[in-house]
Design a protein around this motif. Structure first.
Motif, PDB file in Angstrom:
ATOM      1  N   VAL A 192      -2.003  -0.781  -3.444  1.00 43.17           N
ATOM      2  CA  VAL A 192      -0.713  -0.524  -2.587  1.00 43.17           C
ATOM      3  C   VAL A 192      -0.731  -1.541  -1.554  1.00 43.17           C
ATOM      4  CG1 VAL A 192      -1.361   2.028  -2.887  1.00 43.17           C
ATOM      5  CG2 VAL A 192      -2.512   0.769  -1.047  1.00 43.17           C
ATOM      6  N   SER A 193      -1.733  -2.232  -1.196  1.00 45.19           N
ATOM      7  CA  SER A 193      -1.588  -3.398  -0.257  1.00 45.19           C
ATOM      8  C   SER A 193      -0.537  -4.417  -0.787  1.00 45.19           C
ATOM      9  CB  SER A 193      -2.852  -4.047   0.217  1.00 45.19           C
ATOM     10  OG  SER A 193      -2.840  -4.967   1.265  1.00 45.19           O
ATOM     11  N   THR A 194      -0.855  -4.826  -2.052  1.00 44.98           N
ATOM     12  CA  THR A 194      -0.032  -5.762  -2.648  1.00 44.98           C
ATOM     13  C   THR A 194       1.316  -5.419  -2.936  1.00 44.98           C
ATOM     14  OG1 THR A 194      -2.036  -6.763  -3.929  1.00 44.98           O
ATOM     15  CG2 THR A 194       0.213  -7.423  -4.758  1.00 44.98           C
ATOM     16  N   LEU A 195       1.653  -4.246  -3.257  1.00 43.14           N
ATOM     17  CA  LEU A 195       2.980  -3.561  -3.537  1.00 43.14           C
ATOM     18  C   LEU A 195       3.595  -3.598  -2.248  1.00 43.14           C
ATOM     19  CD1 LEU A 195       1.720  -2.588  -6.572  1.00 43.14           C
ATOM     20  CD2 LEU A 195       3.265  -0.573  -6.039  1.00 43.14           C
ATOM     21  N   ALA A 196       2.996  -3.098  -1.396  1.00 44.79           N
ATOM     22  CA  ALA A 196       3.492  -2.852   0.066  1.00 44.79           C
ATOM     23  C   ALA A 196       3.896  -4.211   0.551  1.00 44.79           C
ATOM     24  CB  ALA A 196       2.595  -2.073   1.130  1.00 44.79           C
ATOM     25  N   ALA A 197       3.112  -5.100   0.559  1.00 45.81           N
ATOM     26  CA  ALA A 197       3.510  -6.661   1.000  1.00 45.81           C
ATOM     27  C   ALA A 197       4.587  -7.040   0.201  1.00 45.81           C
ATOM     28  CB  ALA A 197       2.161  -7.341   0.546  1.00 45.81           C
ATOM     29  N   GLN A 198       4.690  -6.967  -0.936  1.00 45.15           N
ATOM     30  CA  GLN A 198       5.733  -7.503  -1.574  1.00 45.15           C
ATOM     31  C   GLN A 198       7.215  -6.603  -1.167  1.00 45.15           C
ATOM     32  OE1 GLN A 198       6.273  -8.491  -5.820  1.00 45.15           O
ATOM     33  NE2 GLN A 198       4.288  -9.394  -5.800  1.00 45.15           N
ATOM     34  N   ASN A 199       7.193  -5.585  -0.941  1.00 40.39           N
ATOM     35  CA  ASN A 199       8.271  -4.768  -0.392  1.00 40.39           C
ATOM     36  C   ASN A 199       8.324  -5.019   0.967  1.00 40.39           C
ATOM     37  OD1 ASN A 199       9.601  -2.946  -2.890  1.00 40.39           O
ATOM     38  ND2 ASN A 199       7.254  -2.675  -2.903  1.00 40.39           N
ATOM     39  N   VAL A 200       7.468  -5.228   1.733  1.00 44.85           N
ATOM     40  CA  VAL A 200       7.655  -5.583   3.240  1.00 44.85           C
ATOM     41  C   VAL A 200       8.535  -6.742   3.386  1.00 44.85           C
ATOM     42  CG1 VAL A 200       6.619  -6.422   5.419  1.00 44.85           C
ATOM     43  CG2 VAL A 200       5.746  -4.359   4.215  1.00 44.85           C
ATOM     44  N   GLY A 201       8.131  -7.911   2.318  1.00 45.37           N
ATOM     45  CA  GLY A 201       8.767  -9.089   2.351  1.00 45.37           C
ATOM     46  C   GLY A 201      10.307  -8.746   1.830  1.00 45.37           C
TER      47      GLY A 201
ATOM     48  N   ARG B 106      10.083   2.141  -0.312  1.00 50.96           N
ATOM     49  CA  ARG B 106       9.217   1.944  -1.157  1.00 50.96           C
ATOM     50  C   ARG B 106       7.978   1.800  -0.711  1.00 50.96           C
ATOM     51  NH1 ARG B 106      10.925   0.390  -6.464  1.00 50.96           N
ATOM     52  NH2 ARG B 106       9.065  -0.484  -6.719  1.00 50.96           N
ATOM     53  N   VAL B 107       7.757   1.169   0.576  1.00 53.66           N
ATOM     54  CA  VAL B 107       6.358   1.264   0.942  1.00 53.66           C
ATOM     55  C   VAL B 107       5.741   2.569   1.346  1.00 53.66           C
ATOM     56  CG1 VAL B 107       5.285   0.266   3.053  1.00 53.66           C
ATOM     57  CG2 VAL B 107       7.012  -1.082   2.419  1.00 53.66           C
ATOM     58  N   HIS B 108       6.737   3.623   1.762  1.00 55.73           N
ATOM     59  CA  HIS B 108       6.203   4.815   2.140  1.00 55.73           C
ATOM     60  C   HIS B 108       5.882   5.428   0.961  1.00 55.73           C
ATOM     61  CE1 HIS B 108       5.813   8.660   4.135  1.00 55.73           C
ATOM     62  NE2 HIS B 108       6.694   9.315   3.496  1.00 55.73           N
ATOM     63  N   LYS B 109       6.807   5.541   0.021  1.00 55.52           N
ATOM     64  CA  LYS B 109       6.447   6.087  -1.401  1.00 55.52           C
ATOM     65  C   LYS B 109       4.953   5.565  -2.161  1.00 55.52           C
ATOM     66  CE  LYS B 109      11.331   7.105  -2.361  1.00 55.52           C
ATOM     67  NZ  LYS B 109      12.516   6.487  -3.538  1.00 55.52           N
ATOM     68  N   THR B 110       4.900   4.209  -2.048  1.00 52.21           N
ATOM     69  CA  THR B 110       3.715   3.714  -2.461  1.00 52.21           C
ATOM     70  C   THR B 110       2.417   4.339  -1.680  1.00 52.21           C
ATOM     71  OG1 THR B 110       4.677   1.676  -2.869  1.00 52.21           O
ATOM     72  CG2 THR B 110       2.377   1.667  -2.484  1.00 52.21           C
ATOM     73  N   THR B 111       2.436   4.750  -0.628  1.00 47.29           N
ATOM     74  CA  THR B 111       1.300   5.385   0.247  1.00 47.29           C
ATOM     75  C   THR B 111       1.057   6.468  -0.279  1.00 47.29           C
ATOM     76  OG1 THR B 111       2.139   4.437   2.287  1.00 47.29           O
ATOM     77  CG2 THR B 111       0.510   6.088   2.532  1.00 47.29           C
ATOM     78  N   LEU B 112       2.214   7.338  -0.311  1.00 47.06           N
ATOM     79  CA  LEU B 112       2.057   8.941  -0.930  1.00 47.06           C
ATOM     80  C   LEU B 112       1.378   8.826  -2.564  1.00 47.06           C
ATOM     81  CD1 LEU B 112       5.214  10.508   0.269  1.00 47.06           C
ATOM     82  CD2 LEU B 112       3.052  10.530   1.366  1.00 47.06           C
ATOM     83  N   LEU B 113       1.979   8.124  -3.070  1.00 43.82           N
ATOM     84  CA  LEU B 113       1.301   7.846  -4.617  1.00 43.82           C
ATOM     85  C   LEU B 113       0.012   7.522  -4.617  1.00 43.82           C
ATOM     86  CD1 LEU B 113       4.514   6.342  -6.407  1.00 43.82           C
ATOM     87  CD2 LEU B 113       3.420   8.793  -6.865  1.00 43.82           C
TER      88      LEU B 113
END
Length: 464
Positions: free
Chosen positions: A306-315, A321-328
């Protein structure tokens, strides 16, 4: 703006659940392989060299976890920076991160090797390692320190690749390392042919050789396949201590490293307490922690994913998508961690018998598992939420959360319960500490200002 090539993995588009699962599974399997490697080492040592030798390697491994926590922060900061750079399609910035952090890792590893090799015995004495375990632990730890540069750089390269979205390649080389280590363990522990019997030191020799071979193989693979983040002669200008990158690595990486150090030092404090109850208790705790390391793996894998997915989506600026990544990530944690906990509860005695032979030690280990295992589901939620929060560069609150839950709650409570009510009571400090950490982590995720954090501080005179 420079574009990344096809070698990177785009995590900013497509179904999040599928990408999260496909990214997390190789990380999880890699974690399983690393722990399986340690477990097999422990089985050899515990069953053939005795409880004292097993207690020795348990103490030494806690020290190694502490050392790896030193580099975790810098590696994680590098991973997040690279993930954000990939999300923003800025390959040049990604290479700047690789060059600077690689030089930093090598320097740090050499310093730690020198200090650790010289002071191995002193460190073990500080931990109140039982006297009957000291010779085994000292021999094991000194050889492990020799291999620190290989271990550090090996972990660094894998974290860089994961930051770019590639979790499969690191897994293949972890598999190679594990196979080599497992094959070499009996050879060096018991001695075969011209190779002398090294006992616990032999387990350390096998580990160092396996990691060195795998590291060399991984680096060769990266250059043969022309991996897009490899540094060539044309990229020599990136191999320097870039001021902006260093500031970010230290400012953001140090709190993340300190968070892991808080975890590892609290573990060492608990081990020191357990050591005061004798080698039997230490061996039982070591066996229980071997099992709990497997229970933590899904959460750690999902947290890294989730850290990697969130980092790319933050960039890329895709906050939905960051919030959905957390819930999943939380949902996956419940299913995977909860399933493992249930499995170990069913086969509690049989699992502990892999490491322990003495019935008294097995009974202690079963009690530890009954009290602590279920709480690792809560630990998983904290790990996932903290992974997303860190992806933006917000690192101080996760550090403070860990410090409060562990050093202000778990460790003092463990010492109070252990010294007042005995060995069986101190294990309740684990679930209580986990409950405190999840409350703080979720509250910060919902109401905190972590979304406004930044990894890179613009240099004076330059546009952000």
């Amino acid at each position: 703006m420079p574009k990344t090539n096809a070698a990177s993995v785009n995590l900013t588009e497509g179904p999040i659940a599928k990408k999260l699962l496909l990214f997390a599974l190789p990380v999880l399997l890699g974690n399983v392989l690393q722990s399986l490697n340690g477990t097999i080492n422990s089985i050899w040592v515990g069953n053939y060299l005795g409880e004292s030798a097993f207690a020795a390697t348990s103490n030494a491994n806690n020290i190694m976890f502490f050392l790896l926590s030193l580099v975790f922060g810098i590696g994680m900061a590098s991973t997040i920076l690279i993930g954000q750079s990939i999300g923003a399609q800025n390959e040049e910035q990604a290479k700047r991160v690789v060059g600077t952090s690689a030089l930093f890792f090598v320097t740090l590893a050499v310093i730690i090797t020198a200090i650790g090799f010289i002071f191995s015995s002193t460190i073990l004495e500080w931990m109140q390692t039982p006297k009957d375990a000291m010779p085994y632990a000292t021999a094991y730890l000194r050889i492990i320190f020799v291999g620190v540069p290989f271990m550090f750089f090996y972990n660094f390269v894998m974290m860089i690749m994961r930051g770019a979205g590639d979790s499969k390649t690191p897994f293949y080389f972890l598999l190679l390392s594990t196979v080599i280590d497992i094959a070499l363990n009996p050879v060096f522990i018991f001695g075969i042919g011209p190779i002398p019997r090294l006992e616990t030191a032999g387990a350390a020799v096998a580990t160092v050789i396996a990691q060195l071979i795998s590291l060399v193989g991984l680096i060769v693979h990266l250059y043969r396949t022309r991996y897009f983040l490899r540094l060539t002669r044309a990229d020599r200008r990136y191999i320097r201590l870039d001021r902006q990158i260093i500031v970010s690595l230290v400012k953001k990486g140090l709190p993340m490293g300190l968070q892991m150090m808080v975890v590892s030092t609290s573990a060492i404090a608990i081990v020191s307490l357990v050591n005061s109850f004798g080698s039997m208790a230490t061996a039982a705790f070591g066996a229980a922690m071997q099992l709990s390391s497997y229970v933590q793996m899904p959460a750690m894998a999902i947290g890294g994913a989730v850290s990697t997915l969130a980092a790319q989506n933050v960039g890329a600026g895709k906050w939905d998508r960051v919030h959905k990544t957390t819930l999943l990530g939380i949902a996956f944690n419940f299913v995977m961690t909860g399933g493992l906990v249930g499995l170990i509860y069913v086969f509690n005695r049989q699992a502990l018998q892999l490491f322990l032979q003495d019935e008294a030690a097995i009974a202690i280990g079963m009690n530890i598992n009954h009290i602590t295992l279920w709480a690792f589901v809560l630990f998983g939620i904290t790990f996932v939420v903290s992974g997303v929060v860190r992806s933006t560069g917000a690192v101080m609150v996760p550090l403070l959360t860990a410090f409060l839950a562990l050093w202000c709650i778990r460790v003092p409570l463990a010492y109070y319960l252990g010294n007042t009510f005995g060995l069986e009571a101190l294990w309740w400090s684990f679930p209580i500490g986990f409950c405190i950490s999840i409350v703080i982590s979720v509250a910060y995720y919902v109401w905190g200002n972590w979304r406004s954090a930044k990894m890179l501080t613009p240099e004076p005179g330059k546009a952000e």
